[in-house]
Design an enzyme around this catalytic site. Structure first.
Site, PDB file in Angstrom:
ATOM      1  N   CYS A  25     -70.006  10.699  10.398  1.00 31.45           N
ATOM      2  CA  CYS A  25     -68.732  10.035  10.113  1.00 31.45           C
ATOM      3  C   CYS A  25     -68.473  10.053   8.618  1.00 31.45           C
ATOM      4  O   CYS A  25     -69.306  10.522   7.832  1.00 31.45           O
ATOM      5  CB  CYS A  25     -68.730   8.593  10.647  1.00 31.45           C
TER       6      CYS A  25
ATOM      7  N   CYS B  11     -71.108   8.659   6.203  1.00 32.56           N
ATOM      8  CA  CYS B  11     -72.230   9.539   5.846  1.00 32.56           C
ATOM      9  C   CYS B  11     -71.891  10.346   4.595  1.00 32.56           C
ATOM     10  O   CYS B  11     -72.747  10.557   3.730  1.00 32.56           O
ATOM     11  CB  CYS B  11     -72.547  10.484   7.000  1.00 32.56           C
TER      12      CYS B  11
ATOM     13  N   ASP C 194     -43.006  31.845 -15.471  1.00 30.66           N
ATOM     14  CA  ASP C 194     -43.140  32.880 -16.490  1.00 30.66           C
ATOM     15  C   ASP C 194     -42.347  34.089 -15.989  1.00 30.66           C
ATOM     16  O   ASP C 194     -42.062  34.193 -14.795  1.00 30.66           O
ATOM     17  CB  ASP C 194     -44.611  33.236 -16.673  1.00 30.66           C
TER      18      ASP C 194
ATOM     19  N   ASP D 201     -49.112  34.025 -14.806  1.00 25.27           N
ATOM     20  CA  ASP D 201     -50.176  34.979 -14.479  1.00 25.27           C
ATOM     21  C   ASP D 201     -50.997  35.435 -15.662  1.00 25.27           C
ATOM     22  O   ASP D 201     -52.064  36.010 -15.491  1.00 25.27           O
ATOM     23  CB  ASP D 201     -49.585  36.213 -13.789  1.00 25.27           C
TER      24      ASP D 201
ATOM     25  N   ASP E  65     -50.431  32.108 -20.391  1.00 23.02           N
ATOM     26  CA  ASP E  65     -49.942  31.052 -19.509  1.00 23.02           C
ATOM     27  C   ASP E  65     -50.994  29.974 -19.265  1.00 23.02           C
ATOM     28  O   ASP E  65     -50.668  28.908 -18.734  1.00 23.02           O
ATOM     29  CB  ASP E  65     -49.517  31.634 -18.150  1.00 23.02           C
TER      30      ASP E  65
END
Length: 828
Positions: free
Chosen positions: A109, A112, A514, A708, A712
């Protein structure tokens, strides 16, 4: 041993200076030499076995003396050659810092999970330990100079759980073992409950109509015999977990359940032996059966919620065909090393990351990127382990294996996201932590009240109160939804790397993009050729490609990839940085590059050239010879497919889109105009982007950033939630909360819709968990809920939460036809 050296209280070995492994034994702080001795000594104390230290005749040879053989073998995981299979190379390069994924056995559960996280994070040298309840997988980060992995595994074993480095095959076996044991316990509980209920019906009828005392006693003894295996075997996990919690002075969720089952059984046993009062064997067996049934269904739903992570694990094949000096040989994937050459036949999975050195084929990357169509790959192209070769045989040179592969990185990030706790989950865990204590006090108070007013009802009312309440549902509300949502997004090609990402994304008001590599492909392509001579377009293009063939400049590559050419005819090549290239082809002197550079060949012949050709929003390069201008090539960075539709959908969802770029004003304005972005800024440095983003946040905006590149990374780290393109740099991806592996911008609106739906389901789950307990507890206290009804209520409370979260698994396959509710945007 030198006089100044202190001996370990457990094994008598010297205690290193600066170490601090202390256990209180018989009221005195005792120093240990290592975490292993500390864990064993603590287990001895917690088990009430301190007499061992009072009566022993000699110190233990080591901590392992009291540890089973399985734990003694844990030291093998400290060996570098073994760790190489589950610790990635980047972690080893960080000095003593290590990171690994573990499997935990014995988790039943959410309590735990909390106990393990608290216990392990308290160990000196452990930097981070998080457990994913849905998959029972843990993310561990530790300093190997302070504590070894085997010490951590022993410490986990000392509190009653088994941990070991993650292995897909072993995980599958554990799932099967867990399911088999659960079915056995459920079957025995169900069989016992049916038999006891038949006898209970007879006892109830006898109480109403009359029954001989001997027959009543006989039925009670038979009921006791039937109920005993249910309590001792089927209900054993409840007692084990409750005892473990109490030993560590915690009130876990199994404590009230164990009290209810144990109390009812012992009371019924006493009644049967003394032949007085009422028996509750039917209640004991029934709510044991209902609780186990609920947990079994919850376990199945939990496995299904974590299915995305398990699908990733199964992508890699077990064997690979390696090419050597003696030909082909089939080897285990675990034996591969960088530099190996592999032959991959059509229909086979790629065993490791590498580069194609022979052949061309289509590669199916759908399970990693969400891209539905196979992609063409040839010599020099990279392939990712776990993808599938579709058409033709290829030979791949391996450069990444094991934990260094892209697939392993994705698994680590996904596991981190599913195990991290966002704000709502942390709040629910804190509430659930005190919930059990409050319930026990209320049950005691209500029991005393009923004992004074109606003693015959007191026991079963307290029984119902202990069983009917369900803090499990409260703790499961958030992790169940997050696991289902992140799994669905992974199948879509969107990797969630941080636990807070979905919660924050659902509140996003502004999304900053960007330009290069994000809204555009980041790769220049030839758009137009304008000829100003008697040569035709193809001839001009071949001359230009021959001139540019040796250059790695993006402009040159765009020309070279546009046509076939003969580089052998090119001589006397001279490159001028920032200007262009000059060479002779078949004795004719040519130049390609900027207008002022090319025009130097014959200034008079270029006098009437319209400079407007080279002063536009697009990039243009000029080809010329001593005879004059030959051609002008127009190149441009193309917009990503679906970028305009993405912006339109985001705006329709109430999100203001902005464009931050370091490119020229002309180029940025063109992209913004084509996409319909009203707010844009050009010529921005990374610091400028970060400052503009902070200004937005200062006005109350919740900002998501999509980028990317290396530049950035600061902005991605500064945004409340950040998304990196799958083709982006590693630095950008490391700073991001989500990674768009599919590189399809049209997935962004679906991600936001999923985030909003996830938050909605979390709120529904929390509302249900709180509402259920607020209604069920008073009804049980007033005597309106029988014990068997309480068992059903508790079981289905947790199950409803998990099943509701599973609705998110269907979201990734369904395109929403309606636009989600609008947010209030913050305009710059």
């Amino acid at each position: 041993m030198a006089e100044h050296e202190q001996a370990c209280f457990h094994c008598a070995l010297p205690v290193s200076q600066g170490s601090d492994y202390v256990v209180e034994i018989d009221g005195q702080p005792r120093h240990m030499c290592c975490p292993g001795c500390q864990a064993v000594a603590r287990a001895i104390v917690d088990s009430g076995l301190t007499d061992y230290y009072r009566h022993r005749t000699t110190a233990a040879a080591s901590a392992r003396e009291l540890v089973p053989d399985e734990l003694q073998n844990l030291a093998i995981y400290d060996k570098p050659e073994v760790q190489r299979s589950f610790i990635n190379e980047a972690d080893v390069k960080q000095g003593n810092i290590r990171q690994a994924s573990l499997i935990l056995e014995g988790i039943v559960c959410a309590a735990c999970v909390w106990l393990n996280e608290r216990h392990v994070n308290a160990l000196p040298g452990v930097l981070e330990f998080r457990v994913n309840y849905s998959t029972h997988r843990a993310s561990l980060k530790w300093d190997d100079a302070q504590i070894h992995l085997s010490d951590i595994l022993r410490a986990i074993a000392s509190i009653g759980y088994i941990a070991h480095p993650f292995d897909p095959g072993r995980q599958e076996k554990i799932y099967k073992k867990e399911r088999t044991q659960a079915l056995k316990r459920l079957a025995i509980a169900g069989l016992g409950a049916m038999q006891v209920m038949m006898l209970a019906v007879a006892l109830y009828a006898g109480a109403a109509e009359g029954m001989e005392a001997r027959m009543e006693t006989f039925f009670r003894w038979v009921s006791l015999i039937m109920a005993t295996p249910v309590v001792l075997y089927s209900a054993k996990p409840f007692f084990t977990a409750a005892w473990r919690d109490l030993r560590h002075r915690q009130l876990g969720m199994d404590v009230p359940v164990a009290l209810a089952i144990g109390g009812a059984y012992l009371a019924s046993l006493w009644t049967t032996v003394t032949q007085s009062g009422e028996v509750y064997f039917d209640s004991v067996t029934m709510f044991t059966f209902f609780l186990l049934a609920g947990r079994f269904l919850e376990m199945a739903a939990r496995h299904r919620a974590g299915q995305a992570a398990e699908e990733l694990v199964k992508l890699l094949p077990a064997m690979a065909t390696r090419l050597g000096d003696e030909g082909e040989e089939v080897v285990a994937v675990s034996e591969l090393a960088p530099g190996d050459r592999l032959r991959i036949k059509p229909g086979e999975s790629v065993p490791a990351d590498g580069v194609i050195v022979e052949g061309r084929s289509s590669i199916d990357e759908s399970l990693l990127t969400g891209e539905s169509l196979p992609l063409s790959r040839g010599k020099g192209d990279r392939v990712i382990g776990g993808t599938v070769n579709v058409e033709s045989p290829i030979v791949v040179s391996v450069d990444k294996v094991g934990e260094d592969t892209v697939l392993a990185a994705i698994q680590r990030l996904l596991n981190r996201a599913q195990s991290e706790k966002p704000r709502l989950a942390s709040l629910a865990d804190r509430v659930a932590g005190v919930f059990v204590g409050v319930i026990l006090l209320l049950a005691l108070a209500v029991g005393l009240w009923w004992w004074q007013h109606d003693p015959d009802q007191a026991f079963w009312i307290v029984l119902s109160m202990l069983v009917v309440t369900c803090p499990c549902a409260l703790s499961l509300a958030t992790p169940a939804a997050l696991t289902a949502a992140t799994g669905s997004l992974t199948r879509l090609g969107v990797l969630t790397t941080r636990g807070h990402a979905l919660e924050t994304l659902s509140r996003t008001t502004n999304m900053v993009f960007d330009k290069t590599g994000t809204l555009t492909t980041g790769r220049l392509s030839l758009q137009e050729v304008q000829v100003f001579s008697k040569l035709d377009e193809q001839h001009c293009l071949q001359i230009a490609a021959a001139l540019e063939h040796a250059s790695e400049h993006p402009l040159a590559l765009a020309i070279v990839h546009a046509t076939d050419y003969d580089p052998a005819s090119t001589t006397n090549v001279q490159a001028t940085a920032g200007q262009g290239i000059e060479a002779r082809i078949d004795g004719v002197r040519y130049r390609i590059g900027q207008l002022d550079y090319v025009s130097q060949l014959a200034p008079k012949n270029f006098a009437e050239v319209d400079e407007a050709l080279c002063n536009s929003e697009q990039t243009r390069i000029v080809l010329g010879s001593e005879a004059g201008l030959l051609a002008v090539f127009t190149l441009a960075d193309r917009l990503r497919p679906g970028s305009r539709e993405t912006i339109e959908q985001l705006e329709a969802m109430g999100i203001t889109c902005l464009l931050y770029s370091g490119d020229s004003e002309i180029a940025v304005a063109r992209v913004a105009r084509e996409l319909g972005i009203e707010h844009y800024h050009a010529r921005m440095t990374p610091q400028d982007k970060l400052s503009a983003l902070k200004a937005l946040q200062a006005r109350g905006a919740v900002v998501a950033m999509v980028g990317d590149g290396v530049n950035d990374a600061p902005v991605l780290a500064g945004a409340q939630v950040s998304i990196a393109m799958g083709s982006g740099t590693q630095l950008a991806q490391a700073s991001a909360d989500m990674i768009l592996l599919s590189e399809q911008l049209l997935h962004l609106p679906r991600v936001i819709a999923m985030a909003r739906q996830t938050l909605k389901i979390i709120r529904q789950n929390l509302a249900w968990a709180v509402g259920y307990n607020l209604v069920a507890l008073p009804l049980a206290a007033m005597g309106y809920v029988a014990p068997w009804m309480a068992a059903i209520g508790m079981s289905f409370s947790s199950l409803i939460v998990v099943v509701n979260a599973l609705r998110l698994n269907k979201q990734y396959t369904e395109r929403s036809q309606t636009v989600p509710g609008r947010q209030t945007p913050e305009t710059p």
